[in-house]
Scaffold this active site. Structure first.
Site, short mmCIF file in Angstrom:
data_model
loop_
_atom_site.label_atom_id
_atom_site.label_comp_id
_atom_site.label_asym_id
_atom_site.label_seq_id
_atom_site.Cartn_x
_atom_site.Cartn_y
_atom_site.Cartn_z
N CYS A 193 -2.62 -3.19 7.28
CA CYS A 193 -2.27 -3.35 8.69
C CYS A 193 -2.68 -2.11 9.49
CB CYS A 193 -0.78 -3.62 8.84
SG CYS A 193 0.31 -2.29 8.28
N ASP A 244 22.29 -37.16 -3.93
CA ASP A 244 22.30 -36.27 -5.09
C ASP A 244 23.31 -35.13 -5.00
OD1 ASP A 244 20.18 -37.89 -5.69
OD2 ASP A 244 18.66 -36.31 -5.68
N LEU A 271 19.88 -26.99 -5.16
CA LEU A 271 18.56 -26.50 -4.78
C LEU A 271 18.37 -25.00 -5.00
CD1 LEU A 271 18.02 -28.48 -1.44
CD2 LEU A 271 17.40 -29.15 -3.77
N GLY A 312 12.98 -36.85 -1.40
CA GLY A 312 12.68 -38.09 -2.07
C GLY A 312 11.35 -38.70 -1.66
N ARG A 371 10.65 -23.03 -7.17
CA ARG A 371 11.68 -22.69 -6.17
C ARG A 371 11.77 -21.19 -5.97
NH1 ARG A 371 16.89 -26.50 -7.90
NH2 ARG A 371 15.94 -28.52 -7.37
N GLU A 415 0.83 -1.21 0.00
CA GLU A 415 0.00 0.00 0.00
C GLU A 415 0.86 1.26 0.00
OE1 GLU A 415 -2.07 -2.90 2.94
OE2 GLU A 415 -0.08 -2.57 2.08
#
Length: 369
Positions: free
Chosen positions: A83, A208, A212, A305, A192, A60
């Site tokens: 708020c 692995d 990420l 996994g 992600r 805002e």
């Protein structure tokens, strides 16, 4: 009657734009919600705003700054109740009143107990017309992470799984495989970039050695916080996660009795260690999510996994799921995408609401029943 329809249509259109703007903040504003705001006067957009990285300035305030004097007498469209309390910044409701806004169209009330209708009440007390509920369903999905954290003290959990044509998620011996094609993998990187944090288990980390990160062009700065569930602190210091922790933060969730020496070694590489309760010799997933919620995480992408996916599903801690179905055949020695318990829990707690082709693969979206 004939004069009301255009107003409703315009309200929906401008709220749709506010929601689109708010998505720019996904993954970058936590612990604050990613709000969008549009200011309209005489049918013309005079100001736009969205919550800025780190959660401030609020949407805002950004929209009011851009609108300037044109905000006087205008309508403000906002995806979440403004708020009304003093936090690290003054209340948005006060800024709206001071700017001379004549009408506020708010999608939903803020579930934060510090707000919870008080923002709308303050605006009405100042003589501003307030309409609530335009785009409410879309706004609830948009702010699902904020709502979940306010109501349940934990982040909204999205499960991502790539599943082969024969129901597998990996090769024999946890050997990683590229099950989906590039378009689906790009979609995962976008997920992600829109998440506060991404989580895997220690098994995936060891098998692995993943990064990420979000590797879409121009979105490297949108890489999420990376979290590893590692009850015994087995994550190697030489892993790529640890070695890049100074560039993209890494948190490791450990059990209460994990080695203090291993903790010190990881902390020396800027990895943050959080301790959580255990149940039955494993990390208590519900308690762990409460820890993350207390630290401000609102949107968690679960990309571990099959074992971790099934555990979250069985505990009814998955709020939505995105499953990528590929034509790839792994073979009978591959790892099942979900065990019997996880598959049953998926069917029990989630329902398919949407599907589309992503390149040669199919993406199915599931939400809570």
């Amino acid at each position: 009657m004939s004069g009301a329809a255009p107003v409703v249509t315009d309200d929906r259109r401008f709220m749709g734009l506010a929601l689109t703007l708010g998505r720019r903040g996904f993954g970058r504003t936590w612990p604050n919600p990613a709000v969008g705001a549009v200011i309209v006067k005489d049918g013309v957009i005079v100001g736009r705003g969205w919550t800025q990285p780190g959660g401030r300035p609020h949407a805002e305030v950004e929209a009011l700054r851009r609108a300037g004097a044109a905000a006087h007498g205008a309508t403000l469209y906002v995806t979440l109740e403004p708020c009304s309390h003093f936090g690290k910044t003054p209340p948005c409701a006060d800024a709206i009143i001071a700017a001379g806004i004549a009408r506020v169209v708010s999608a939903i009330e803020d579930p934060n107990p510090k707000v919870a209708g008080a923002g709308h009440a303050r605006l009405r007390a100042a003589g501003i017309a307030v309409d609530i509920g335009v785009g409410a369903d879309a706004a609830r999905r948009h702010h699902a992470g904020h709502i979940r954290r306010m109501q349940d003290g934990r982040p909204h959990v999205t499960l991502k799984l790539a599943i082969s044509a024969d129901g597998k998620a990996g090769g024999a011996g946890r050997r990683p495989l590229a099950i989906t094609a590039e378009p689906a993998r790009a979609r995962v990187h976008l997920l992600r970039g829109q998440s506060d944090a991404i989580m895997i288990g220690i098994g995936t980390a060891l098998a692995d050695d993943p990064m990420l990160t979000c590797r879409l062009p121009g979105m490297s700065l949108n890489s999420p916080l990376r979290i590893v569930l590692d009850a015994a602190l087995r994550l190697p210091v030489a892993s790529r996660l640890v070695q890049t922790a100074r560039q993209t933060p890494v948190w490791v969730i450990a059990g209460p009795t994990a080695s203090t020496e291993a903790e010190a070694a990881l902390r020396a590489h800027a990895v943050e260690i959080l301790r959580s309760a255990e149940a039955g010799g494993k990390l208590d997933l519900a308690a762990m999510l409460q820890v993350l919620g207390s630290r401000g995480v609102t949107r968690l992408l679960l990309e571990g996994g099959p074992r971790l996916a099934s555990a979250f599903l069985a505990a009814d801690l998955v709020d939505d799921a995105i499953l990528f179905h590929a034509g790839t055949v792994v073979g009978e020695d591959g790892i099942e995408a979900l065990d019997r318990v996880g598959a049953a829990a998926l069917a029990k707690h989630l329902k398919r609401v949407e599907g589309e082709l992503v390149g040669p693969d199919r993406q199915d979206i599931y939400e809570r029943r």
